[in-house]
Design a protein around this motif. Structure first.
Motif, PDB file in Angstrom:
ATOM      1  N   ARG A  62       0.949  -1.274   0.201  1.00 28.43           N
ATOM      2  CA  ARG A  62       0.084  -0.118   0.080  1.00 28.43           C
ATOM      3  C   ARG A  62       1.039   1.331  -0.110  1.00 28.43           C
ATOM      4  O   ARG A  62       2.186   1.402   0.533  1.00 28.43           O
ATOM      5  CB  ARG A  62      -0.906   0.139   1.299  1.00 28.43           C
TER       6      ARG A  62
ATOM      7  N   SER B 275      -5.613   1.333   3.499  1.00 27.78           N
ATOM      8  CA  SER B 275      -5.034   0.139   3.635  1.00 27.78           C
ATOM      9  C   SER B 275      -5.644  -1.031   2.844  1.00 27.78           C
ATOM     10  O   SER B 275      -6.649  -0.797   2.049  1.00 27.78           O
ATOM     11  CB  SER B 275      -5.642  -0.500   5.176  1.00 27.78           C
TER      12      SER B 275
ATOM     13  N   ARG C 290      -6.969  -3.721   3.834  1.00 29.71           N
ATOM     14  CA  ARG C 290      -8.325  -4.004   4.287  1.00 29.71           C
ATOM     15  C   ARG C 290      -9.303  -3.151   3.741  1.00 29.71           C
ATOM     16  O   ARG C 290     -10.356  -3.470   3.473  1.00 29.71           O
ATOM     17  CB  ARG C 290      -8.441  -4.177   5.704  1.00 29.71           C
TER      18      ARG C 290
END
Length: 557
Positions: A10, A16, A18
């Motif tokens: 990232r 992120s 996620r």
């Protein structure tokens, strides 16, 4: 969404991993919800928007309309693919979710055929085209966006969450429909859902749309595209690059024949045509079908992630090949077992008292009419139409020219009538009389009007669906990673999206329609399975011979 375990690079100032996976998958799940609500309500929609057609023709028209949404997906793939390759991944798949959500809400507000006549199905067709066009740009954008953020050794697991979004979308659609059926039925009676309650699942998507837009607005551009843009390597002509240069066109053809033919056939047979089969031919109650499909879909959500992660270890090709091969083996025995477990009385009646249509071949037309313009009024046509509406298999036996068709149910014989020379009202009455006599003969011979819940082996039926689910998830789980890894960055969105949506749109989307039409034409409730079987077999051969292994391949090429 559930807790997401992913790995990937990232940017320091970017979202992120996620967040990337969550926002991409949630938006895609919402779009699948929109599309699957329509597919799961085909029976109700056929009565609402095609009430001017005969029963079987109206049902086939609704299935064809379900497929029509898929037919426009390749166009959406080309349009949004170009946008994604030239302007960025984020903007393309943000626009798709807005279009999809707006069209779905609009379907919940459309007037019925009884209220607006032909305007009603016309408006419905327009909304379905918009849905298909939008979904054509959605999948490629989400899969590429996640893959271009993920690390090389965890790409299968990361992109499998995008694959699982189909399960979440289908699961949500089935749960909302089931809950609406129960609540509306309890409050207003069993007829209320078919009258107006079916609109609620469509209108419910307005809230999901707002959540999806909010989540996607938080995203930034993918690292691979940002790098390509910074280096001035943006593709100026995605179409000619993707399809006009043989190295890239060869990859498009491999993706289509080696993967997507099977994907469209396997997935839409396992999760959609099976619903048509259970409802129309096995006469299983909608609530039971929803329960079985919700259970299978819940299993599939786990399967996508497991097989995606497995492909990070053993490779994409062996996992996908195992999935399509399993389904190829399971098609015919699986559907026969569904009949034996969910409607054993029907299986017993077919074995004990087969139905034969004894008629001159020249008197018999193909028994399906998607637009409802043909009149099946010969003696043979009336007999076969009655059996098609009843969902009963039959054999054809040639009779001498000039004789009237007969339906033989064991020792019982029902003489049909030739209504071609009768007035419209008289022809309708004659046809209804033949249908009534055939239904009586079928009932006398032990053919059930509906499946008996007391005789159902739900665990056995779920076992069949479990096998279908394993096959579908083994093929679909690693597929996003495999397709993204197959194509170069400059044309990835365009080149990947087209074969995907031709496979899922033109093959998968038309599985329910084509299979049901084959059954209606031939008279064998299992004959429709040859359609997905043929495409799956084609992919098995092409996958073995032509598909390269792409596991761990860097994406910056």
């Amino acid at each position: 969404m559930a807790e997401i375990a992913v790995e990937g690079a990232r940017e320091d100032d970017g979202p992120s991993m996620r967040t990337v996976v969550g926002a991409s998958s949630a938006g895609t799940a919402f779009e699948w919800y929109d599309f699957f609500v329509f597919g799961s309500l085909t029976q109700v929609i056929s009565k609402t928007f095609f009430s001017g057609l005969p029963d079987a023709a109206g049902y086939i028209a609704a299935l064809a309309l379900f497929g029509a949404g898929f037919a426009f997906r390749p166009l959406g793939a080309l349009v949004f693919g170009k946008v994604g390759d030239q302007s960025g991944r984020k903007g393309a798949f943000l626009a798709t979710v807005v279009l999809m959500g707006g069209a779905t809400v609009a379907i919940g507000l459309l007037p019925s055929y009884a209220t607006a006549g032909l305007l009603s199905p016309i408006l419905l067709i327009v909304m379905r085209i918009i849905q298909g066009f939008a979904l054509g740009g959605e999948y490629g954008g989400a899969a590429i966006y996640v893959a271009e953020h993920a690390s090389d050794n965890a790409r299968g697991r990361s992109t499998s969450w995008v694959q699982s979004s189909a399960a979440f979308g289908l699961f949500a659609a089935l749960m909302v429909i089931l809950a609406t059926r129960i609540l509306v039925g309890q409050a207003f009676g069993p007829a209320a859902f078919d009258a107006w309650g079916w609109r609620i699942p469509f209108l419910f998507s307005a809230g999901l749309l707002a959540v999806s837009i909010f989540m996607r607005l938080k995203l930034s551009e993918s690292p691979a595209f940002a790098k390509m843009k910074a280096e001035g390597e943006i593709c100026k002509a995605p179409y000619s690059e993707a399809f006009g240069r043989w190295p890239n066109l060869k990859l498009v053809l491999i993706a289509f024949f080696a993967v997507m033919c099977a994907q469209g056939a396997v997935w839409y047979t396992a999760f959609f045509y099976v619903q048509t089969f259970l409802e129309r031919f096995l006469k299983v109650a909608p609530e039971t079908i929803n329960l079985l499909m919700v259970s299978a879909t819940a299993i599939s959500a786990v399967g996508y992630v497991l097989f995606g992660a497995l492909s990070d270890r053993v490779g994409r090709k062996p996992v996908m090949l195992a999935g399509m091969t399993l389904m190829l083996i399971a098609y015919f025995p699986g559907f026969h077992m569904l009949a034996q477990t969910l409607n054993p009385a029907l299986s017993e009646a077919v074995a004990r008292t087969p139905v034969v249509v004894y008629a001159p071949p020249s008197d018999c037309a193909v028994q399906f009419d998607p637009i409802g313009k043909k009149s099946f009024l010969s003696a043979c046509d009336i007999a076969k139409s009655a059996l098609a509406n009843a969902g009963v298999s039959y054999r054809n036996q040639a009779a001498p020219a000039g004789s009237l068709a007969e339906v033989r149910v064991g020792d019982l014989v029902v003489q049909s009538v030739d209504a071609r020379s009768l007035a419209k009202a008289d022809a309708k009455a004659a046809k209804a009389g033949v249908e009534a006599r055939i239904k009586t003969a079928l009932a006398t011979a032990g053919y059930p009007a509906k499946a008996d819940p007391a005789r159902m082996n739900l665990l056995g039926a779920f076992g069949v669906l479990f096998v279908f689910t394993i096959a579908a998830t083994a093929l679909y789980g690693p597929m996003a990673a495999a397709l993204v890894e197959l194509f170069p960055t400059k044309v990835r969105y365009t080149a990947m999206s087209l074969p995907y949506h031709i496979g899922t749109g033109w093959i998968g989307g038309f599985v329910p329609f084509s299979a049901f039409a084959i059954v209606a034409a031939v008279g064998d409730i299992y004959a429709g399975l040859w359609f997905p079987f043929a495409f799956t077999a084609l992919s098995v051969v092409c996958c073995i011979l032509f598909l390269p292994e792409t596991k761990g391949r860097p994406l910056h090429f």
